[in-house]
Design a protein around this motif. Structure first.
Motif, mmCIF file in Angstrom:
data_model
loop_
_atom_site.group_PDB
_atom_site.id
_atom_site.type_symbol
_atom_site.label_atom_id
_atom_site.label_comp_id
_atom_site.label_asym_id
_atom_site.label_seq_id
_atom_site.Cartn_x
_atom_site.Cartn_y
_atom_site.Cartn_z
ATOM 1 N N PHE A 151 -0.995 10.770 38.542
ATOM 2 C CA PHE A 151 -2.207 10.802 39.368
ATOM 3 C C PHE A 151 -3.292 9.873 38.812
ATOM 4 O O PHE A 151 -4.162 9.425 39.544
ATOM 5 C CB PHE A 151 -2.726 12.230 39.579
ATOM 6 C CG PHE A 151 -3.312 12.919 38.392
ATOM 7 C CD1 PHE A 151 -4.528 12.539 37.863
ATOM 8 C CD2 PHE A 151 -2.660 14.009 37.820
ATOM 9 C CE1 PHE A 151 -5.078 13.205 36.805
ATOM 10 C CE2 PHE A 151 -3.214 14.674 36.763
ATOM 11 C CZ PHE A 151 -4.419 14.261 36.236
ATOM 12 N N ILE A 152 -3.183 9.504 37.537
ATOM 13 C CA ILE A 152 -4.124 8.494 37.033
ATOM 14 C C ILE A 152 -3.825 7.153 37.687
ATOM 15 O O ILE A 152 -4.731 6.439 38.143
ATOM 16 C CB ILE A 152 -4.034 8.404 35.492
ATOM 17 C CG1 ILE A 152 -4.677 9.637 34.843
ATOM 18 C CG2 ILE A 152 -4.728 7.131 34.976
ATOM 19 C CD1 ILE A 152 -4.501 9.692 33.344
ATOM 20 N N LEU A 153 -2.507 6.783 37.747
ATOM 21 C CA LEU A 153 -2.149 5.510 38.394
ATOM 22 C C LEU A 153 -2.513 5.525 39.861
ATOM 23 O O LEU A 153 -3.017 4.529 40.413
ATOM 24 C CB LEU A 153 -0.650 5.257 38.211
ATOM 25 C CG LEU A 153 -0.186 4.966 36.774
ATOM 26 C CD1 LEU A 153 1.335 4.857 36.721
ATOM 27 C CD2 LEU A 153 -0.824 3.686 36.258
ATOM 28 N N SER A 154 -2.256 6.664 40.537
ATOM 29 C CA SER A 154 -2.595 6.757 41.957
ATOM 30 C C SER A 154 -4.101 6.615 42.164
ATOM 31 O O SER A 154 -4.551 5.887 43.067
ATOM 32 C CB SER A 154 -2.108 8.100 42.515
ATOM 33 O OG SER A 154 -2.523 8.257 43.845
ATOM 34 N N ASP A 211 -11.086 12.856 37.739
ATOM 35 C CA ASP A 211 -9.657 13.208 37.651
ATOM 36 C C ASP A 211 -8.944 12.341 36.631
ATOM 37 O O ASP A 211 -8.092 12.823 35.869
ATOM 38 C CB ASP A 211 -9.001 13.067 39.023
ATOM 39 C CG ASP A 211 -9.473 14.131 39.999
ATOM 40 O OD1 ASP A 211 -10.048 15.142 39.520
ATOM 41 O OD2 ASP A 211 -9.293 13.967 41.218
ATOM 42 N N CYS A 212 -9.281 11.054 36.597
ATOM 43 C CA CYS A 212 -8.657 10.160 35.617
ATOM 44 C C CYS A 212 -9.032 10.575 34.181
ATOM 45 O O CYS A 212 -8.186 10.575 33.278
ATOM 46 C CB CYS A 212 -9.080 8.714 35.862
ATOM 47 S SG CYS A 212 -8.374 7.992 37.369
ATOM 48 N N VAL A 213 -10.307 10.904 33.993
ATOM 49 C CA VAL A 213 -10.743 11.328 32.666
ATOM 50 C C VAL A 213 -10.029 12.615 32.258
ATOM 51 O O VAL A 213 -9.559 12.755 31.118
ATOM 52 C CB VAL A 213 -12.275 11.526 32.642
ATOM 53 C CG1 VAL A 213 -12.707 12.177 31.330
ATOM 54 C CG2 VAL A 213 -12.973 10.197 32.822
ATOM 55 N N ARG A 252 -5.750 15.339 29.025
ATOM 56 C CA ARG A 252 -4.512 16.114 28.923
ATOM 57 C C ARG A 252 -3.456 15.336 28.170
ATOM 58 O O ARG A 252 -2.736 15.882 27.323
ATOM 59 C CB ARG A 252 -4.011 16.500 30.314
ATOM 60 C CG ARG A 252 -4.887 17.542 30.999
ATOM 61 C CD ARG A 252 -4.299 17.982 32.316
ATOM 62 N NE ARG A 252 -2.988 18.582 32.151
ATOM 63 C CZ ARG A 252 -2.205 19.002 33.150
ATOM 64 N NH1 ARG A 252 -2.632 18.867 34.399
ATOM 65 N NH2 ARG A 252 -1.043 19.539 32.908
ATOM 66 N N ILE A 253 -3.345 14.059 28.467
ATOM 67 C CA ILE A 253 -2.365 13.232 27.744
ATOM 68 C C ILE A 253 -2.722 13.179 26.255
ATOM 69 O O ILE A 253 -1.860 13.302 25.385
ATOM 70 C CB ILE A 253 -2.331 11.817 28.350
ATOM 71 C CG1 ILE A 253 -1.789 11.876 29.788
ATOM 72 C CG2 ILE A 253 -1.495 10.879 27.498
ATOM 73 C CD1 ILE A 253 -1.858 10.556 30.514
ATOM 74 N N ARG A 254 -4.040 13.002 25.973
ATOM 75 C CA ARG A 254 -4.465 12.936 24.570
ATOM 76 C C ARG A 254 -4.139 14.236 23.847
ATOM 77 O O ARG A 254 -3.625 14.227 22.719
ATOM 78 C CB ARG A 254 -5.971 12.667 24.514
ATOM 79 C CG ARG A 254 -6.535 12.597 23.087
ATOM 80 C CD ARG A 254 -8.023 12.813 23.088
ATOM 81 N NE ARG A 254 -8.347 14.143 23.617
ATOM 82 C CZ ARG A 254 -9.568 14.533 23.931
ATOM 83 N NH1 ARG A 254 -10.588 13.705 23.812
ATOM 84 N NH2 ARG A 254 -9.791 15.764 24.396
#
Length: 795
Positions: A536-539, A600-602, A607-609
């Motif tokens: 969803f970051i790429l989207s 949303d990207c942040v 979450r990835i971090r």
């Protein structure tokens, strides 16, 4: 008579001339009368036609006058000369007497002036003394008053005036018994009346009175009433003085309380050697009633065989009072009321009071100590026999770490002679890296008085280091409880230490392999957890790129609108074109959705971090030593790591409070919680619930992980911690997860328990010792808080 002044002679001559002139006038008048009366006179008296007869008469009168004057004057001068001579003689004598009298008067006057000056000085000194006395009396903190026999106040000082609360003029109109000092208490007033009447009778009175101040505080007042007598031996007035001795009385009460609470028998003796005060412990130790001791010679407490010379010894103490401890080098004994004797220890201290110096004797019954010393000597004899034949190294050390005794085994263990080893500090033989641990152990021995076990490297005589395990115990003084010395038993554990290091390396390799295996099992879930936010970051980034293109067109149109307005086009037309373009590009929606897409990207990036950090922390090898660890962060990290494994099988619920920090290895604790959460998820077939409960109980951090899965049968439950035992199907488990979790928790000084029931689920409880409160406070301040309880967890 003599002429006393020069003017008197002139006075008498003038009088004689005046008399002669008057006589001459009378004489001429007489002649003139005769001539007129008779008409014809004798020839000498008749006027001659040419006046010669008259002239002759006048001349005769003048001669007669001068003759009389000369005769009178000569007589007067002769008499006056003699009187002058006498007067001069008398005057000389008078001047001599005057000079002598003047000298006497000068001497007398000088003496009188000296006496007057002395009286003036005495008067000034008296006035100064009187003024100084008045100022001194006024400055006294005690209440002073001069009272007539009928109770009238003649004089009071400032302290008495302040205590009354009345102006001086009003106070002087009040009688002693009506003064406001007595607080309106009839009983106090009656006691004051009796004391005053006795003082008026000629007897000094002194007694203590209890009063209540205006603020309600109870005061103890020392009253003194002294009669002052006149020359006729009658009482002229009474001096009344009141002094606040509340603090002194409280101090006496406290002193008696201290005496009563003293563990030793306390006996206070006056300078004559008689007992003044004893405490309750004296009654118990010597078995006398208190009334039987007060006023008795102190020798009543001394055995008869020691009484000779004891009184002289007491008197020598009062001659040079100083704190001493009696009995050094010899034994002392006390005597009970039944005549029995017992060993004692005495400390003497002087107490200076207003009534002289007293001796305070602290007497301790040391019967139990002597028995203990005897037992200790016997024990030391047995201990020395055992130490001399022990293969372990046994040492006695001072509280400063100096070796006082070394068993003969030091030769075989370290290669030193016992005499060579004694007298040195044990720290001199330790490896420098092991000194901090020794200091910590030494502090625990001295302050906490706990037995400690340490493992450190000790240098042999040949310079090589060997591992020695030492168990040290603090030997306490039987009376004071202070640490007297340290007893250590040391054993060479070099071989065992090498085996443990090899075992630790193998365990670490096994643990690391288990971690990697767990990561492998969770890799698909971790990849999925990373793929979702990445997708969803790429989207969102694609959408944001489209939004950027549209906003760029809008900005370009705004620039063109500004240029058109500058060329003079209608503002209404330009605004209409811009509104149409904004509707076409849907600018309002872009501005609203743009911020949401960025958030949303942040969030996805966070979450990835978090997942990457948890994965890195989990897979990282542990440090060489323990550190302060936040169990709350460990649990959060573990849940994030296992979330994809859990979320499709169960809902995770949190219950309880924040856990205190512990000293430990955070990566190993993460391994424990990963194994327990994965096991709980795998025990649930369809959909269930996992509850994580946290509590702080009795200085421990307690974590309970419960699931409502299949459970474990009672016959298999005792074996769950065995290595390579598993209840999972072949290929799904190695049988090392719970075994390693059990070992890790035990290595942290904690415990792990499992309760399970088939068909109802399993509960695993982990208990770990919490860090000290001061360290816990530091972790709480450095770590952000979280809610005390959460119904469902979603990373």
């Amino acid at each position: 008579m003599p002429f006393r002044r020069r003017g008197e002679l002139r006075f008498w001559v003038r009088r004689c001339v005046e008399i002669s002139a008057v006589a001459l006038v009378y004489y001429a008048a007489a002649l003139l009368g005769i001539t007129l009366a008779f008409g014809d006179a004798p020839a000498p008296l008749v006027w001659s036609p040419d006046g010669a007869g008259l002239a002759a008469i006048l001349l005769l009168g003048v001669v007669l006058l001068l003759t009389v004057t000369a005769v009178v004057t000569a007589a007067l001068l002769r008499d006056n000369r003699e009187e002058v001579i006498d007067l001069r003689r008398a005057r000389g004598e008078l001047e001599e007497r005057v000079q002598e009298r003047t000298l006497q008067l000068a001497v007398t006057n000088a003496a009188l002036e000296g006496r007057i000056a002395e009286q003036e000085r005495s008067g000034r000194d008296l006035r100064e003394s009187h003024r100084a006395l008045e100022e001194y009396v006024d400055s006294m903190s005690t209440l002073s008053a001069k009272v007539a026999q009928d109770g009238t106040l003649l004089l009071v000082n400032r302290a008495a005036q302040r205590a009354s609360g009345l102006p001086y003029s009003e106070l002087m109109q009040v009688k002693l018994l009506d003064a406001p000092w007595w607080g309106g208490d009839p009983a106090v007033r009656e006691r004051v009346r009796g004391a005053f009447e006795r003082a008026v009778s000629g007897f000094p009175v002194a007694y203590d009175e209890t009063l209540r101040s205006g603020g309600g505080r109870v005061l103890t007042i020392d009253f003194s009433l002294v009669p002052v007598f006149g020359e006729d031996a009658a009482v002229r007035y009474v001096l009344v003085e009141a002094r606040d001795i509340t603090a002194q009385k409280n101090a006496e009460t406290k002193f008696r309380g201290i005496l009563e609470s003293a563990p030793d028998a306390m006996v206070i003796v006056d300078s004559s050697g008689r007992i003044e005060i004893v405490n309750g412990q004296t009654e118990r130790v010597f078995r006398y009633a208190r009334g039987d001791l007060i006023g008795q010679p102190v020798e009543i407490l001394v055995p008869e065989r020691y009484r000779e010379g004891h009184h002289e010894h007491c008197m020598s103490f009062f001659g040079d009072p100083a704190a001493i401890r009696m009995g050094a080098g010899r034994e002392l004994y006390g005597r009970r009321s039944d005549g029995s004797e017992f060993p004692i220890e005495i400390g003497l201290s002087p107490i200076a009071t207003g009534r002289g110096v007293y001796a305070c004797a602290s007497i301790r019954d040391i019967s139990e100590r002597k028995a203990a010393d005897e037992r200790l000597r016997e024990s030391e004899a047995r201990y020395r026999l055992l130490a001399d034949h022990s293969t372990d190294l046994i040492t006695r050390n001072s509280t400063g770490g100096v070796i006082l005794y070394a068993s003969p085994s030091v030769s075989s263990v370290l290669g030193y002679d016992p005499g060579e080893f004694v007298g040195h500090s044990y720290a001199d033989y330790l490896h420098p890296d092991d000194l901090p641990a020794l200091r910590i152990a030494h502090a625990r021995l001295l302050h906490l008085k706990e037995d400690v076990t340490t493992t450190s490297r000790v240098r042999r005589r040949d310079g090589a280091y060997v591992w020695m395990e030492s168990k040290t115990r603090a030997i306490l003084h039987p009376d004071t409880g202070a640490v007297r010395e340290l007893l250590a038993t040391s054993r060479d554990v070099t071989d065992r230490r090498l085996a443990e290091e090899e075992r630790d390396r193998a365990a670490a390799q096994l643990l690391q392999g288990q971690k990697l295996q767990a990561i492998g099992q969770l890799s698909a879930g971790i990849a999925h957890e990373l793929n979702n936010p990445t997708g969803f970051i790429l989207s969102n980034l694609t959408t944001l790129s489209d939004y950027f293109t549209r906003l760029s067109r809008l900005l370009q149109a705004s620039d063109e609108a500004a240029a058109r307005l500058a060329r003079g086009e209608s503002a209404e037309v330009v605004r209409t074109d811009l509104d149409r373009l904004r509707q076409e590009l849907d600018a309002e929606f872009i501005l609203t959705d743009f911020n949401q897409a960025v958030r949303d990207c942040v969030e996805g990036g966070k979450r990835i971090r978090d997942i990457v950090l948890s994965l890195r922390a989990f897979s990282h090898a542990d440090e060489g030593e323990r550190r302060l660890t936040d169990l709350n962060e460990c649990l959060e990290s573990t849940i994030r790591l296992c979330w994809n494994e859990i979320k499709y099988k169960a809902a995770v619920r949190r219950d309880g409070s924040r856990l205190p920090p512990v000293y430990g290895y955070p990566q190993r604790l993460n391994q424990v919680f990963v194994n327990l959460l994965v096991n709980a998820a795998q025990a649930i077939r369809e959909r269930g619930e996992i509850t994580i409960s946290t509590r702080a109980e009795d200085g421990q951090a307690v974590v309970r992980i419960c699931d409502n899965g299949e459970g474990i049968s009672p016959d298999l439950l005792p074996r769950v911690f065995e290595p390579f035992f598993t209840t999972k199907p072949v290929g799904r488990g190695t049988g090392l997860g719970l075994h390693l979790a059990h070992k890790i928790v035990e290595a942290h000084g904690g415990g792990i328990e499992i309760r399970s029931e088939v068909g109802r689920g399993t509960e695993v409880t982990v208990r770990l010792p919490a860090a000290p409160e001061n360290e816990a406070a530091r972790v709480r301040n450095d770590t952000p808080g979280r809610p005390e309880a959460r119904t469902e967890v979603q990373p």
